[in-house]
Structure formats: C-alpha cells, structure tokens
Write a protein that holds these residues in place. Structure first.
Motif, PDB file in Angstrom:
ATOM      1  N   ALA A 140       0.850  -1.201   0.000  1.00  0.00           N
ATOM      2  CA  ALA A 140       0.000   0.000   0.000  1.00  0.00           C
ATOM      3  C   ALA A 140       0.881   1.245   0.000  1.00  0.00           C
ATOM      4  O   ALA A 140       1.776   1.373   0.828  1.00  0.00           O
ATOM      5  CB  ALA A 140      -0.921  -0.005   1.217  1.00  0.00           C
ATOM      6  N   GLU A 141       0.614   2.146  -0.903  1.00  0.00           N
ATOM      7  CA  GLU A 141       1.393   3.371  -1.037  1.00  0.00           C
ATOM      8  C   GLU A 141       0.796   4.451  -0.140  1.00  0.00           C
ATOM      9  O   GLU A 141      -0.412   4.699  -0.177  1.00  0.00           O
ATOM     10  CB  GLU A 141       1.364   3.825  -2.494  1.00  0.00           C
ATOM     11  N   ILE A 142       1.635   5.089   0.685  1.00  0.00           N
ATOM     12  CA  ILE A 142       1.179   6.170   1.541  1.00  0.00           C
ATOM     13  C   ILE A 142       1.719   7.488   1.002  1.00  0.00           C
ATOM     14  O   ILE A 142       2.931   7.667   0.884  1.00  0.00           O
ATOM     15  CB  ILE A 142       1.641   5.968   2.999  1.00  0.00           C
ATOM     16  N   VAL A 143       0.811   8.385   0.654  1.00  0.00           N
ATOM     17  CA  VAL A 143       1.186   9.705   0.152  1.00  0.00           C
ATOM     18  C   VAL A 143       0.597  10.735   1.114  1.00  0.00           C
ATOM     19  O   VAL A 143      -0.616  10.739   1.361  1.00  0.00           O
ATOM     20  CB  VAL A 143       0.664   9.946  -1.273  1.00  0.00           C
ATOM     21  N   PRO A 144       1.422  11.605   1.709  1.00  0.00           N
ATOM     22  CA  PRO A 144       0.918  12.526   2.731  1.00  0.00           C
ATOM     23  C   PRO A 144       0.066  13.649   2.157  1.00  0.00           C
ATOM     24  O   PRO A 144       0.314  14.144   1.055  1.00  0.00           O
ATOM     25  CB  PRO A 144       2.203  13.083   3.355  1.00  0.00           C
ATOM     26  N   VAL A 145      -0.927  14.048   2.951  1.00  0.00           N
ATOM     27  CA  VAL A 145      -1.796  15.167   2.590  1.00  0.00           C
ATOM     28  C   VAL A 145      -1.474  16.411   3.407  1.00  0.00           C
ATOM     29  O   VAL A 145      -1.674  17.529   2.931  1.00  0.00           O
ATOM     30  CB  VAL A 145      -3.283  14.768   2.749  1.00  0.00           C
ATOM     31  N   ASP A 146      -0.978  16.267   4.628  1.00  0.00           N
ATOM     32  CA  ASP A 146      -0.538  17.453   5.386  1.00  0.00           C
ATOM     33  C   ASP A 146       0.331  18.327   4.488  1.00  0.00           C
ATOM     34  O   ASP A 146       1.214  17.815   3.784  1.00  0.00           O
ATOM     35  CB  ASP A 146       0.288  17.031   6.606  1.00  0.00           C
ATOM     36  N   SER A 147       0.115  19.634   4.517  1.00  0.00           N
ATOM     37  CA  SER A 147       0.850  20.495   3.593  1.00  0.00           C
ATOM     38  C   SER A 147       2.355  20.417   3.809  1.00  0.00           C
ATOM     39  O   SER A 147       3.136  20.435   2.846  1.00  0.00           O
ATOM     40  CB  SER A 147       0.379  21.953   3.739  1.00  0.00           C
ATOM     41  N   GLU A 148       2.787  20.294   5.081  1.00  0.00           N
ATOM     42  CA  GLU A 148       4.222  20.227   5.369  1.00  0.00           C
ATOM     43  C   GLU A 148       4.828  18.923   4.858  1.00  0.00           C
ATOM     44  O   GLU A 148       5.894  18.914   4.234  1.00  0.00           O
ATOM     45  CB  GLU A 148       4.463  20.372   6.871  1.00  0.00           C
TER      46      GLU A 148
END
Length: 345
Positions: A140-148
């Motif tokens: 599973a690929e995790i791509v962050p959404v938090d702007s930082e």
C-alpha cells in the motif's frame, strides 16, 4: 482518475477532497462521517457513492431514512467506517478522520492494498512502526496530505535517502506567536479558533495554536520519511507560503512554495506521480514582498518540546502524548481548562 473512499468527508479535509474530486473527475465510491448527517446526505446525493457510513449508530439510522429513496448502502458504527475503508471498488482511501479514530480505518485500507492519501497524522504518531511495516507488507502506497509533509514529499523526488541531511518543517506560529505568558493565560476558545492563515477544523486549529500540531508532525515525519529525530527541525514562518524544506548533504536546500491552500496537497496525493492543472491563483511574489523565519519558542509553547521528547523516548510515549492532547482540547473548548493547561494537564 481515482476511485475514492473519503473517510471523514464532512470535515475540512474531506470537504476539500470532494471539491478536488468534482473538479478533476475522480469517482467517489464511499463517504463516512461521525454524526453530521445533513452534510453527509448532501454529499451522498451529489456523488452517488456505493455506500455511506456514520460512526454514530443513531445518526446512521437517521441517514438511512433520509437516503431510503436511493440505492446507496448505509452502514453504522465502526464496522461501517471499516467497510468504507476496505471497499474493493475503491483504489484510494483518503483518511481525513480526526484523532486516533483514524488508525483502524487506515490499517483496514492498507490491508486492502489501497493508496493511502494520509491526512490523519495521529495514525503515525500512535502506531508509526506498525503502520509503515503493514504498508510495506501489503504494497500500500502512503502519500501525505498534510501540507508540510506533502512539501517534504515533493522536495525529495529524484533524490536518494542517503543524500538527505535534514528536513525543516515550517510552522506559522499560530495566532498567539507574539503573546506573552500573561496574555496566553487569557486566551479564549473563540480566539484560538481563528488561525491567521489556514481554514481548518476545530481540533487541528487549536493544535496549531499550541504548536502541538507541529509536534505531532515531527513524529509523523520520522515514520513517513525514515528519519532520525536529529534530522527533523522546526522553523517558524508566519507567512505560510514555504510549506517545508529539505536540506541535502551538500547543504543545498529545496523548498516547496504555494499559497496556504489544502487543495494542492490533496491533489498531489491523488494524482502522484503526475501533476494536474487547476484554477487556483498563482503565488504573487511581488505582492508577498518578503518572508520571515524565527526559532519556535518552546518555553511559551511547550507542547512542541513535549512531542519532541516523546519521539526521542519512543515506545508508547507518542501515543500517550496524543491521548492526553485529545482529552485536553475538548475540555478547553468547553471552558473546563485554561489555554496553557492544554499542554500542562
């Protein structure tokens, strides 16, 4: 185009995710909320998902009645949220739930091998080693959404982890950056809910004002990017246009800039590795004029120091820190704690 399960669709990130989905043509196949069934019904009628779930069983029963003229499946409780996270027809789960409630659905989506557009930082704060190991195991690929973290993610593209010296997480400093300790004693919930740059939900807005949000982001960054605590620095940047930076071993620094608008990191998380155009305005450098930086004040805002200490201590300490904060913030909003007591309680 992605097929989405939006977990926490009635919150700030969830609503903005649906804006991006509508603009870009993503299919929305599952929606979840806790109890805001008026908005959830509106979203369901707009996007026609396969299922909608309300974590609160009473709210779910009311939602089922409201949507009885549709073929949308309505589910209740934690099992309903987990079913939305696992929905086979969806390839991406946007985890926009608030607090530790996001952990189990994120793990369920990971177990289904989905891309995780991760907006729930508490998932990694409380269970970073477990979550990242499970993601590797399940592909599973995790791509962050938090702007930082999205800024760090973008700034790391095309580089080797061995070339990284440190990351610099930027913080706006919140609405009370210049307040004295005496002034902080008098802060009201209404004041704390007015962030100078960002439009966010109540919990994260309070966390941003105390710098606890930045502390949680420090812990999240450790697990997202495989860093040592000494490789993570925080710098206050009141203008909030430099969303974070990466310094490499040759001391060059790469930064990601943009207006303070969460739709861009959401769009990045959904379309990566591609970039798509949008109708948002460009950053006007001449109008911006200048940018400033300063060290965070860990004495006036001790929550950041507590989070950094929790990361260094390891084990269950970050989860304990998060649990204490999740208990303290509602008490402050209810008038049961003074503002400095959020961090000290």
């Amino acid at each position: 185009m992605r097929a989405l399960s939006v977990l926490g669709s009635t919150g700030s990130i969830g609503r903005q995710t649906l804006e991006v989905a509508a603009a870009c043509g993503h299919r929305v196949l599952a929606l979840t909320a806790h109890h805001n069934i008026a908005l959830l019904e509106q979203q369901a009628r707009t996007f026609h998902p396969i299922l909608a779930a309300a974590a609160d069983p009473t709210a779910a029963a009311a939602l089922a009645m409201r949507l009885s003229d549709t073929d949308i499946r309505v589910l209740a409780g934690e099992e309903g949220v987990l079913a939305a996270a696992r929905l086979p027809q969806a390839d991406t789960a946007v985890t926009a739930l608030v607090g530790i409630a996001g952990l189990a659905p994120t793990l369920a989506a990971i177990d289904s091998g989905k891309r995780i557009a991760l907006a729930n930082k508490e998932t990694l704060v409380c269970a970073g080693p477990l979550v990242m190991a499970r993601a590797r195991e399940k592909g599973a690929e995790i791509v962050p959404v938090d702007s930082e973290h999205s800024a760090i993610f973008q700034s790391l593209q095309g580089s080797s982890p061995k070339e990284l010296r440190r990351i610099l997480l930027t913080a706006s400093g919140g609405p009370f950056r210049t307040f004295s300790k005496e002034q902080l004693e008098q802060v009201t919930p209404a004041q704390a809910l007015k962030h100078p740059n960002w439009d966010m939900g109540a919990k994260i807005t309070i966390d941003s004002s105390t710098l606890m949000n930045k502390g949680l982001e420090v812990i999240e960054a450790k697990w997202l990017f495989g860093l040592d605590p000494d490789q993570i620095d925080v710098i206050v940047h009141p203008e909030s246009v430099i969303h974070s930076m990466v310094e490499y071993n040759d001391h060059s620094v790469i930064a990601q800039l943009g207006l303070p608008d969460m739709t861009l990191p959401i769009q990045i998380a959904l379309f990566y590795p591609n970039r798509m155009s949008n109708t948002r305005p460009s950053l006007d450098f001449a109008k911006l004029g200048s940018v400033t930086f300063e060290e965070p004040d860990r004495e006036r805002f001790p929550a950041l120091a507590y989070a950094e200490e929790a990361l260094r201590t390891g084990g269950t300490m970050p989860a304990i820190l998060n649990a204490a904060n999740e208990a303290a913030v509602p008490k402050f909003l209810a008038g049961e704690l003074r503002y400095p007591e959020i961090a000290s309680t």
